[in-house]
Design a protein around this motif. Sequence first.
Motif: not given
Length: 377
Positions: A204-212
């Motif tokens: 999820l940490h990486t997913l939030v960054l992907a949406q950035d």
Amino acid sequence: MLIATPELDADDLRVLAEIEEYRDKLRFQVRDHPKWEGQLRRSLVANAIQGSNSIENIHVSSADAAALVEGQDMSAGLDDHTRRAVEGYCDALTWVQQSAAMANFGYHEMLLSTLHFMIQSYDLGKWPGRYRTGGIFVTGRDPLTPAYTGPSPDVVPRLMVELVDWLNTGDLDAPALVRASMAHLNLVSIHPWRDGNGRMSRCLHTLVLAQDKVLAPEFSSIEEWLGDGTNTLEYYAALRTTRPTWEPEAADAHQWMRFCLRAHHLQAQTVQRRVDRARMLWGALEAVAIEHELDERVVSALYAAAVGELRRATYAKDENLTRDQSVRDLQLLRQRALIRSVGHARTQRWVADGEIAEVNEAIIAQLRGPLDEPYPS
């Protein structure tokens, strides 16, 4: 109630600004060097898979992680449990990468449960995708003493609704690195599933960054860094210090945020060095190809052999070659003593030899050195 996002102090803001400078620089460098970008991207994903799973004592070699990302065969001796675990995590990270281009993306409970199912589906007995119905106690070195006690299963559904609502609407003015860190902390603290909570929280940490959408998530992820020995111990210590039990109103997430920002800063420095190495190495290999009167396409093969391991099928796919063409190229490179074979049959790989190995080591020696600590000691 979730754990609140902490106020950042002057040091935090400085560190955050430095990380963003790294990310902006990396974004332009990657965009301007498409020849080696694909291989570097794959290696970062492989490192993330290896790192995040190693925290949970699911271990694969660098070679097997790379083979997985390239869609090639992993070692025949790898046990089925480990193979399926890392394959599931690879599927989840691949989805995360693709989500950055999804115009209809939105956070919801079923999305998180689906990602958890991908990660944990190798063990249906652990209820992948289904919330736990019992208490949760995360043990430390002493199995009799919980290192963390999660919230009652009765409140898990409500907390997950609150988390999803926060992901969609909460702290939207905060930097993506801050939101990603808090999403990670809150999900791993809610601990909604029987198993796989750590891997899912890091995902999820990486997913939030992907949406950035500033930089591809594999260039910003700290999963590799978290899985590296001493860093893993510091990771657990940061979680314990922030919340020994589920008491969100009492938790102070400032030290957790500092831990994450430091991790992002150090990982950004590491990725920058890999980008510098890729740029320097590709240029040097182009000169070697010219010197040996080789087709420029073999630079791709030489690069793969220098930074890790070269697989014939991956090279053929990267350069759009037939099997016979790729075989001839590798045989020629071997005859010129530029690469050598390891393994055999379906797991045969090639590594740098002779002049290529020397060029690679010289570049590594030039770039090697301690990383800069972002926070004062």
